[in-house]
Design an enzyme around this catalytic site. Structure first.
Site, PDB file in Angstrom:
ATOM      1  N   GLY A 133       0.809  -1.212   0.000  1.00 32.73           N
ATOM      2  CA  GLY A 133       0.000   0.000   0.000  1.00 32.73           C
ATOM      3  C   GLY A 133       0.845   1.265   0.000  1.00 32.73           C
ATOM      4  N   THR A 134       1.921   1.269   0.773  1.00 30.23           N
ATOM      5  CA  THR A 134       2.744   2.480   0.878  1.00 30.23           C
ATOM      6  C   THR A 134       3.341   2.849  -0.476  1.00 30.23           C
ATOM      7  OG1 THR A 134       3.258   1.928   3.161  1.00 30.23           O
ATOM      8  CG2 THR A 134       4.732   3.484   2.082  1.00 30.23           C
TER       9      THR A 134
ATOM     10  N   GLN B 110      -7.815  -0.538   3.260  1.00 31.40           N
ATOM     11  CA  GLN B 110      -8.658  -1.107   4.322  1.00 31.40           C
ATOM     12  C   GLN B 110     -10.021  -1.552   3.798  1.00 31.40           C
ATOM     13  OE1 GLN B 110      -7.790  -1.803   7.439  1.00 31.40           O
ATOM     14  NE2 GLN B 110      -5.783  -0.817   7.472  1.00 31.40           N
TER      15      GLN B 110
ATOM     16  N   CYS C 282       1.428   2.297  12.064  1.00 27.32           N
ATOM     17  CA  CYS C 282       2.617   3.062  11.702  1.00 27.32           C
ATOM     18  C   CYS C 282       2.897   4.168  12.708  1.00 27.32           C
ATOM     19  CB  CYS C 282       2.452   3.664  10.308  1.00 27.32           C
ATOM     20  SG  CYS C 282       2.002   2.439   9.104  1.00 27.32           S
TER      21      CYS C 282
ATOM     22  N   GLY D 117      -1.562  -6.483   0.064  1.00 25.23           N
ATOM     23  CA  GLY D 117      -1.854  -7.903   0.255  1.00 25.23           C
ATOM     24  C   GLY D 117      -2.089  -8.320   1.696  1.00 25.23           C
ATOM     25  N   HIS D 118      -1.279  -7.753   2.633  1.00 20.75           N
ATOM     26  CA  HIS D 118      -1.279  -8.359   3.975  1.00 20.75           C
ATOM     27  C   HIS D 118      -2.479  -7.985   4.833  1.00 20.75           C
ATOM     28  CE1 HIS D 118       0.361  -4.942   6.537  1.00 20.75           C
ATOM     29  NE2 HIS D 118       0.557  -4.460   5.330  1.00 20.75           N
TER      30      HIS D 118
ATOM     31  N   ASN E 140      -8.464   4.024   8.074  1.00 21.77           N
ATOM     32  CA  ASN E 140      -7.862   2.899   8.789  1.00 21.77           C
ATOM     33  C   ASN E 140      -7.982   3.023  10.301  1.00 21.77           C
ATOM     34  OD1 ASN E 140      -5.996   5.065   7.866  1.00 21.77           O
ATOM     35  ND2 ASN E 140      -4.654   4.147   9.395  1.00 21.77           N
TER      36      ASN E 140
ATOM     37  N   THR F  38      12.710  -6.846 -10.278  1.00 28.59           N
ATOM     38  CA  THR F  38      12.298  -8.216 -10.578  1.00 28.59           C
ATOM     39  C   THR F  38      10.973  -8.525  -9.896  1.00 28.59           C
ATOM     40  OG1 THR F  38      14.575  -8.903 -10.796  1.00 28.59           O
ATOM     41  CG2 THR F  38      12.976 -10.650 -10.346  1.00 28.59           C
TER      42      THR F  38
HETATM   43  N1  PLP Z   1      -3.025   2.777   3.542  1.00 20.81           N
HETATM   44  C1  PLP Z   1      -3.800   2.401   4.562  1.00 20.81           C
HETATM   45  C2  PLP Z   1      -5.176   2.958   4.678  1.00 20.81           C
HETATM   46  C3  PLP Z   1      -3.318   1.487   5.508  1.00 20.81           C
HETATM   47  O1  PLP Z   1      -4.087   1.120   6.524  1.00 20.81           O
HETATM   48  C4  PLP Z   1      -2.010   0.985   5.359  1.00 20.81           C
HETATM   49  C5  PLP Z   1      -1.435   0.056   6.368  1.00 20.81           C
HETATM   50  O2  PLP Z   1      -1.658   0.201   7.555  1.00 20.81           O
HETATM   51  C6  PLP Z   1      -1.247   1.398   4.260  1.00 20.81           C
HETATM   52  C7  PLP Z   1      -1.781   2.297   3.376  1.00 20.81           C
HETATM   53  C8  PLP Z   1       0.145   0.873   4.029  1.00 20.81           C
HETATM   54  O3  PLP Z   1       0.076  -0.391   3.430  1.00 20.81           O
HETATM   55  P1  PLP Z   1       1.371  -1.374   3.457  1.00 20.81           P
HETATM   56  O4  PLP Z   1       1.506  -1.833   4.873  1.00 20.81           O
HETATM   57  O5  PLP Z   1       1.020  -2.462   2.511  1.00 20.81           O
HETATM   58  O6  PLP Z   1       2.528  -0.573   2.992  1.00 20.81           O
END
Ligand code: PLP
Length: 404
Positions: free
Chosen positions: A76-77, A191, A342, A212-213, A163, A249
């Site tokens: 996501g990041t 989310q 985070c 994914g996670h 989130n 890759t």
């Molecule tokens: N965006 C939202 C709304 C999230 O809740 C999160 C993870 O907590 C992220 C982005 C970041 O995703 P990733 O952990 O896959 O980098």
């Protein structure tokens, strides 16, 4: 175990991460046992490429988009960074004069921090969209920002669901407004996937971030769904993989696992949402019954899984520090969070709650309890059993330190 108590902690932090599905583990392990770089031209490479492309097609079909719109990322990041920075730099490098971003102030840091980086280091401008008291970004707020800034705007970014407090945004309305003004629309749906029906083909967004996670897939893999007319500038340079947008890759095992996770999240979404709503409502109502001074953040209507994420409960406990509650609950075998993972360990009130108009003292006493596929009534019972003692001790601790 007659009359016994299980030692396994009650895990109520599925929004931070959730356990990998057995089917995902199987797919990942199968691919890890194989040789081949998806960019190689020989047989092993072509086999790996086939797995990647079949996964891409599977994910595209589950989300209602075209395979060429699925860009694999590390999560996501990275997807958020590509959407925000990549789009802004596209306009900067092409001298279009679109140097402004319209962004909700309650985004995850994966969106907020790239925006702040662009403002500090590249003189980007930003128009913040403020939420109402329930954490909603209204179409009126976006319409006003677009009326003022549309000719200079490079991107609108509003997350699908928050989130921390679980508020679901009216993304289809917001995307259609942005489209009317000719400004691309990005939504962080990290989310939302698995909890809400994600009909990406209908919603009208131009860029969508997924991870994914959060859905039982592997960590370290995600997707940026990017319309063919979007050309974010690549943030990594190298082999030119993924439409030249994301060199590196391809992680064939993780991508194969992600495809399985997305397929299951989409197939099970409706049923899973119903179960989550039932557990969530019992958790929230149970906490309110224990202590009526507790406040629920965001919209909450028992039985409703459309305005608030089905698996999210966010409580504010007056007179407590969220961190104290978290550690006391952890010691009692209940794992949860005070907000987004985070930010854990950073003793600052949540930017989301402050933007919603919550007083700083009240914002400090927040607890985020999030459910997942493995959650049961026993997890909710464990929380409700541990909560009164934890609140009592956290209140006494705050009284002792004199912090208000
Ligand atoms: N965006 C939202 C709304 C999230 O809740 C999160 C993870 O907590 C992220 C982005 C970041 O995703 P990733 O952990 O896959 O980098």
């Amino acid at each position: 175990m007659i009359g016994g108590v299980s030692d396994a902690p009650a895990y109520l932090d599925h929004a931070a991460t959730t356990s990998a599905l057995p089917e995902v583990i199987e797919a990942v392990v199968e691919q890890m046992g194989r040789l081949g770089n998806a960019s190689s031209l020989h047989g092993s490479g072509r086999d790996a490429r086939r797995v990647v492309e079949e996964s891409r097609e599977s994910i595209a079909s589950d989300l209602g988009v075209r395979p060429s719109e699925v860009i694999f990322t590390s999560g996501g990041t990275e997807s958020d960074n590509m959407a925000v920075k990549g789009t802004w730099f596209h306009h900067f490098e092409n001298g279009t004069g679109r140097d402004l971003l319209i962004v909700s102030s309650i985004e995850h840091h994966a969106v907020l921090d790239p925006v702040e980086h662009l403002v500090l280091e590249h003189e980007a401008e930003v128009a913040w969209l403020e939420p109402d008291g329930l954490g909603r970004i209204t179409s009126q707020a976006l319409a006003a920002a677009l009326d003022e800034h549309a000719d200079r705007a490079a991107l609108v970014s509003v997350m699908w669901a928050n989130n921390e407090v679980g508020t679901v945004q009216p993304v289809a309305e917001l995307a259609s407004l942005a489209r009317k003004h000719g400004v691309p629309f990005h939504t962080d749906a990290v989310q939302a996937l698995g909890q809400l029906p994600l009909t990406l083909g209908d919603v009208g967004a131009d860029l969508v971030s997924l991870s994914g996670h959060k859905i039982g897939g592997p960590m370290g893999v995600g997707v940026l769904v990017a319309g063919r007319d979007q050309s974010p500038v690549p943030l990594t340079h190298g082999g030119g993989q993924e439409r030249q947008l994301r060199s590196g890759t391809l992680d064939t095992p993780a991508i194969a696992g992600l495809a399985v996770a997305v397929r299951m999240a989409v197939a099970e979404q409706e049923l899973s949402a119903k179960t989550m709503v039932g557990l969530r409502d019992r958790l929230i109502q149970g906490a309110l019954d224990l202590d009526p001074t507790i406040e629920v953040s965001g919209p909450w209507e028992p039985g409703d899984g459309t305005r608030r994420l089905p698996a999210n409960a966010h409580l504010r406990v007056p007179g407590c520090d969220g961190d104290s509650l978290l550690y006391l609950l952890d010691a009692a075998g209940v794992q949860c969070s005070t907000g987004s993972a985070c930010q854990a360990g950073v003793p600052q009130p949540s930017h989301v709650l402050l933007a919603m108009g919550v007083e700083e003292t009240d914002a400090r006493g927040s607890l985020r309890l999030t459910l997942g596929r493995t959650s049961t009534d026993a997890d909710v019972d464990a929380l409700l059993a541990a909560l009164p003692g934890a609140i009592d001790r956290a209140r006494r601790a705050r009284g002792a330190t004199g912090r208000s």
